[in-house]
Design a protein around this motif. Structure first.
Motif, PDB file in Angstrom:
ATOM      1  N   GLU A 197       8.952 -14.774   2.823  1.00  0.00           N
ATOM      2  CA  GLU A 197       8.962 -15.245   1.330  1.00  0.00           C
ATOM      3  C   GLU A 197       9.178 -13.646   0.309  1.00  0.00           C
ATOM      4  O   GLU A 197      10.351 -14.162  -0.426  1.00  0.00           O
ATOM      5  CB  GLU A 197       7.359 -15.272   0.470  1.00  0.00           C
ATOM      6  CG  GLU A 197       7.381 -15.332  -1.186  1.00  0.00           C
ATOM      7  CD  GLU A 197       6.069 -15.677  -1.202  1.00  0.00           C
ATOM      8  OE1 GLU A 197       5.184 -16.734  -1.869  1.00  0.00           O
ATOM      9  OE2 GLU A 197       5.250 -15.837  -0.466  1.00  0.00           O
ATOM     10  N   ARG A 198       9.023 -12.317   0.706  1.00  0.00           N
ATOM     11  CA  ARG A 198       9.406 -11.819   0.017  1.00  0.00           C
ATOM     12  C   ARG A 198      10.867 -11.607  -0.340  1.00  0.00           C
ATOM     13  O   ARG A 198      11.918 -11.002  -0.783  1.00  0.00           O
ATOM     14  CB  ARG A 198       9.355 -10.213   0.459  1.00  0.00           C
ATOM     15  CG  ARG A 198       7.389  -9.982   0.245  1.00  0.00           C
ATOM     16  CD  ARG A 198       6.972  -8.656   0.374  1.00  0.00           C
ATOM     17  NE  ARG A 198       6.697  -8.244   1.615  1.00  0.00           N
ATOM     18  CZ  ARG A 198       5.407  -8.448   2.316  1.00  0.00           C
ATOM     19  NH1 ARG A 198       4.335  -8.972   1.817  1.00  0.00           N
ATOM     20  NH2 ARG A 198       5.663  -8.403   3.420  1.00  0.00           N
ATOM     21  N   ALA A 199      11.676 -11.766   0.909  1.00  0.00           N
ATOM     22  CA  ALA A 199      13.085 -11.483   1.711  1.00  0.00           C
ATOM     23  C   ALA A 199      14.010 -12.605   0.107  1.00  0.00           C
ATOM     24  O   ALA A 199      14.217 -12.825  -0.214  1.00  0.00           O
ATOM     25  CB  ALA A 199      13.340 -12.226   2.657  1.00  0.00           C
TER      26      ALA A 199
ATOM     27  N   ARG B 271       2.658  -7.166  -3.128  1.00  0.00           N
ATOM     28  CA  ARG B 271       2.798  -6.473  -2.243  1.00  0.00           C
ATOM     29  C   ARG B 271       4.183  -5.986  -2.340  1.00  0.00           C
ATOM     30  O   ARG B 271       3.878  -5.310  -1.820  1.00  0.00           O
ATOM     31  CB  ARG B 271       2.041  -6.622  -0.488  1.00  0.00           C
ATOM     32  CG  ARG B 271       0.648  -7.165  -0.811  1.00  0.00           C
ATOM     33  CD  ARG B 271      -0.133  -7.249  -0.126  1.00  0.00           C
ATOM     34  NE  ARG B 271       0.379  -6.632   1.172  1.00  0.00           N
ATOM     35  CZ  ARG B 271      -0.335  -4.979   0.618  1.00  0.00           C
ATOM     36  NH1 ARG B 271      -1.014  -4.835   0.219  1.00  0.00           N
ATOM     37  NH2 ARG B 271      -0.307  -4.203   2.096  1.00  0.00           N
ATOM     38  N   LEU B 272       5.070  -6.757  -3.232  1.00  0.00           N
ATOM     39  CA  LEU B 272       6.128  -6.523  -2.741  1.00  0.00           C
ATOM     40  C   LEU B 272       6.896  -5.046  -3.622  1.00  0.00           C
ATOM     41  O   LEU B 272       6.596  -4.710  -4.833  1.00  0.00           O
ATOM     42  CB  LEU B 272       7.916  -7.745  -3.320  1.00  0.00           C
ATOM     43  CG  LEU B 272       8.764  -7.284  -3.761  1.00  0.00           C
ATOM     44  CD1 LEU B 272       9.543  -6.691  -2.137  1.00  0.00           C
ATOM     45  CD2 LEU B 272       9.605  -7.855  -4.035  1.00  0.00           C
ATOM     46  N   ARG B 273       7.553  -4.329  -2.902  1.00  0.00           N
ATOM     47  CA  ARG B 273       7.427  -2.925  -3.717  1.00  0.00           C
ATOM     48  C   ARG B 273       8.044  -2.773  -4.816  1.00  0.00           C
ATOM     49  O   ARG B 273       9.120  -3.555  -4.960  1.00  0.00           O
ATOM     50  CB  ARG B 273       7.648  -1.450  -2.865  1.00  0.00           C
ATOM     51  CG  ARG B 273       6.389  -1.137  -1.743  1.00  0.00           C
ATOM     52  CD  ARG B 273       7.215  -0.305  -1.580  1.00  0.00           C
ATOM     53  NE  ARG B 273       6.885   0.448  -0.081  1.00  0.00           N
ATOM     54  CZ  ARG B 273       5.151   0.991  -0.384  1.00  0.00           C
ATOM     55  NH1 ARG B 273       4.994   1.253  -1.241  1.00  0.00           N
ATOM     56  NH2 ARG B 273       4.559   1.452   0.827  1.00  0.00           N
ATOM     57  N   THR B 274       8.482  -2.700  -6.139  1.00  0.00           N
ATOM     58  CA  THR B 274       9.456  -2.474  -6.909  1.00  0.00           C
ATOM     59  C   THR B 274      10.731  -1.610  -6.517  1.00  0.00           C
ATOM     60  O   THR B 274      11.545  -2.411  -7.363  1.00  0.00           O
ATOM     61  CB  THR B 274       8.348  -1.748  -8.118  1.00  0.00           C
ATOM     62  OG1 THR B 274       7.316  -2.287  -9.099  1.00  0.00           O
ATOM     63  CG2 THR B 274       8.959  -1.752  -9.842  1.00  0.00           C
ATOM     64  N   VAL B 275      10.165  -0.828  -5.927  1.00  0.00           N
ATOM     65  CA  VAL B 275      11.718  -0.262  -5.749  1.00  0.00           C
ATOM     66  C   VAL B 275      12.854  -0.637  -4.742  1.00  0.00           C
ATOM     67  O   VAL B 275      14.321  -0.594  -5.141  1.00  0.00           O
ATOM     68  CB  VAL B 275      11.419   1.355  -5.179  1.00  0.00           C
ATOM     69  CG1 VAL B 275      10.640   1.177  -3.972  1.00  0.00           C
ATOM     70  CG2 VAL B 275      12.765   1.908  -4.651  1.00  0.00           C
ATOM     71  N   GLU B 276      11.859  -1.794  -4.260  1.00  0.00           N
ATOM     72  CA  GLU B 276      12.689  -3.322  -3.495  1.00  0.00           C
ATOM     73  C   GLU B 276      13.308  -3.709  -4.076  1.00  0.00           C
ATOM     74  O   GLU B 276      14.660  -4.199  -3.648  1.00  0.00           O
ATOM     75  CB  GLU B 276      11.891  -3.418  -1.990  1.00  0.00           C
ATOM     76  CG  GLU B 276      11.461  -2.397  -1.527  1.00  0.00           C
ATOM     77  CD  GLU B 276      10.833  -3.170  -0.183  1.00  0.00           C
ATOM     78  OE1 GLU B 276      10.613  -4.436   0.533  1.00  0.00           O
ATOM     79  OE2 GLU B 276       9.676  -2.122   0.673  1.00  0.00           O
ATOM     80  N   LEU B 277      12.938  -4.302  -5.053  1.00  0.00           N
ATOM     81  CA  LEU B 277      13.401  -5.128  -5.794  1.00  0.00           C
ATOM     82  C   LEU B 277      14.323  -5.004  -6.767  1.00  0.00           C
ATOM     83  O   LEU B 277      15.706  -5.443  -6.748  1.00  0.00           O
ATOM     84  CB  LEU B 277      12.203  -6.032  -6.943  1.00  0.00           C
ATOM     85  CG  LEU B 277      12.766  -7.258  -7.635  1.00  0.00           C
ATOM     86  CD1 LEU B 277      12.356  -8.587  -7.078  1.00  0.00           C
ATOM     87  CD2 LEU B 277      11.452  -7.429  -8.803  1.00  0.00           C
TER      88      LEU B 277
END
Length: 105
Positions: free
Chosen positions: A24-26, A54-60
């Motif tokens: 889902e995050r991917a 729970r997705l890190r903002t930096v990853e987004l």
């Protein structure tokens, strides 16, 4: 306090739940990077989905075309947002500042 040993069924269930969360995050990162999801869309999904929250903002930010680790880190630093902050943990002012930055680059 020691954790109790999980049964095979419990481990399998936990593994399936973790896999679903990663997928889902991917998916959210891919759609956001492609422009099919706005930052506001991601925030609204985070309200109903623990995986997205729970997705890190930096990853987004790194999912955006042309944005790598350095640019994402500098962006968050300039907005006063910790690199370890997750989407669901962003405050009202942080959400507004990041949304404004993403709209106007």
């Amino acid at each position: 306090m020691a954790l109790r040993e999980l049964s095979k069924e419990e481990r399998d269930t936990a593994r399936q739940k973790a896999l679903a969360a990663r997928l889902e995050r991917a998916s959210v990162k891919e759609e956001f990077g492609a422009g099919r999801l706005s930052f506001e869309d991601v925030l609204s999904r985070a309200e109903t989905s623990e995986a997205v929250a729970r997705l890190r903002t930096v990853e987004l930010l790194e999912a955006l075309p042309g944005v790598g680790k350095v640019t994402a880190a500098k962006t968050l630093e300039s907005l006063g947002i910790s690199e370890s902050r997750r989407i669901g943990g962003l405050g009202i002012k942080q959400r507004a500042a990041l949304g404004e930055h993403l709209r106007h680059g």
